[in-house]
Design an enzyme around this catalytic site. Structure first.
Site, PDB file in Angstrom:
ATOM      1  N   LYS A  29       0.925   4.353  -2.886  1.00 35.91           N
ATOM      2  CA  LYS A  29       0.588   5.737  -2.548  1.00 35.91           C
ATOM      3  C   LYS A  29       1.805   6.655  -2.725  1.00 35.91           C
ATOM      4  O   LYS A  29       1.656   7.828  -3.093  1.00 35.91           O
ATOM      5  CB  LYS A  29       0.040   5.819  -1.128  1.00 35.91           C
ATOM      6  CG  LYS A  29      -1.321   5.139  -0.979  1.00 35.91           C
ATOM      7  CD  LYS A  29      -2.349   5.720  -1.949  1.00 35.91           C
ATOM      8  CE  LYS A  29      -3.729   5.123  -1.771  1.00 35.91           C
ATOM      9  NZ  LYS A  29      -4.746   5.740  -2.652  1.00 35.91           N
ATOM     10  N   TYR A  86       0.834  -1.205   0.000  1.00 44.97           N
ATOM     11  CA  TYR A  86       0.000   0.000   0.000  1.00 44.97           C
ATOM     12  C   TYR A  86       0.866   1.252   0.000  1.00 44.97           C
ATOM     13  O   TYR A  86       0.629   2.196  -0.765  1.00 44.97           O
ATOM     14  CB  TYR A  86      -0.915  -0.014   1.218  1.00 44.97           C
ATOM     15  CG  TYR A  86      -1.903   1.121   1.271  1.00 44.97           C
ATOM     16  CD1 TYR A  86      -3.015   1.132   0.428  1.00 44.97           C
ATOM     17  CD2 TYR A  86      -1.734   2.184   2.159  1.00 44.97           C
ATOM     18  CE1 TYR A  86      -3.930   2.179   0.477  1.00 44.97           C
ATOM     19  CE2 TYR A  86      -2.638   3.223   2.211  1.00 44.97           C
ATOM     20  CZ  TYR A  86      -3.736   3.223   1.365  1.00 44.97           C
ATOM     21  OH  TYR A  86      -4.630   4.263   1.415  1.00 44.97           O
TER      22      TYR A  86
END
Length: 252
Positions: A158, A154
């Site tokens: 991002k 993740y």
């Protein structure tokens, strides 16, 4: 009111959480809204709520992890409305737990990168080709990508969005097409609420707790939507390539 009057705004991941809150707020401010997500029933429920509030909205079921879907989405919007003024790249998914770099799975890597990074890039490519001067792209990144506080996969996606935001701002600066990003901290949404404490990697959680105040109040979806509104509107016309952390100071 009317801060987005006559604007055409596309919001990915518009079926719940930040996406739904943003769609409702943008519609209230006068924009024509296109919301898109995979879950059609939830998407249509948000569209119904916007229409009941006298907003203008079109719900299009789209899977941005599929290479052809973002292009089809943007083409449909152009055919229907003739322009794209705003793109909010909000669609994103999480892995289970907080798997660090030494424990992430290839299954998570493929699945999350396909949506969070590849899907966002494809939406930006398809929209930017059709945008004109004055248009605004707003990416929903995460404090995880800014500070490294999260699962490795993740975080990587991002962080990629942060880099792409700066790249896109540089690419289109001369054409007056802006690109900025918001990096929320913890947000109270259905996606984050589904996380189970027992599934969290305790080593990663402990590391995160030493670098941020996890007791700081979380953002609500509406808090993030308000900042997205500012970046989408002409009020922020002098801003491009900027990364805004919105976490009530938890990472200070």
């Amino acid at each position: 009111m009317d801060r987005l009057k006559d604007k055409v705004a596309i919001i990915t991941g518009g079926n719940s959480g930040v996406g739904a809150a943003t769609a409702k707020l943008f519609a209230k401010e006068g924009a024509t809204i296109i919301i898109t997500a995979r879950r059609k029933a939830a998407l249509e429920q948000v569209a119904k709520e916007i229409e009941e509030a006298d907003g203008t909205v079109l719900a299009i079921s789209t899977d941005i992890s599929k290479p052809e879907d973002p292009e089809k989405l943007m083409e449909t919007v152009i055919e229907r409305f003739g322009k794209i003024d705003i793109l909010v790249n909000n669609a994103g998914i999480l892995e289970e737990g907080l798997k660090p770099i030494d424990r992430f799975t290839d299954e998570d890597l493929d699945r999350i990168v396909d949506t969070n990074q590849k899907g966002t890039m494809r939406c930006m490519r398809a929209a930017s080709k059709r945008m004109k001067s004055g248009a605004s792209i707003v990416n929903v990144a995460s404090v995880a990508g800014y500070e490294g506080c999260g699962g490795a996969v993740y975080v990587s996606t991002k962080a990629a969005i942060i880099g792409l935001t700066k790249h896109t701002a540089l690419r289109f600066q001369s054409e007056n097409i802006r690109c900025n990003a918001v990096c929320p901290g913890t947000i109270v949404t259905p996606m984050t609420s589904s996380l189970k404490p027992d599934d969290l990697d305790q080593d990663m959680f402990t590391a995160m707790s030493t670098h941020s105040n996890l007791r700081t109040q979380p953002c609500m979806a509406e808090d993030v939507a308000n900042i997205l509104l500012f970046l989408a509107s002409d009020e922020s016309r002098a801003m491009t390539g900027q990364i805004m952390v919105t976490d009530f100071g938890a990472s200070l």
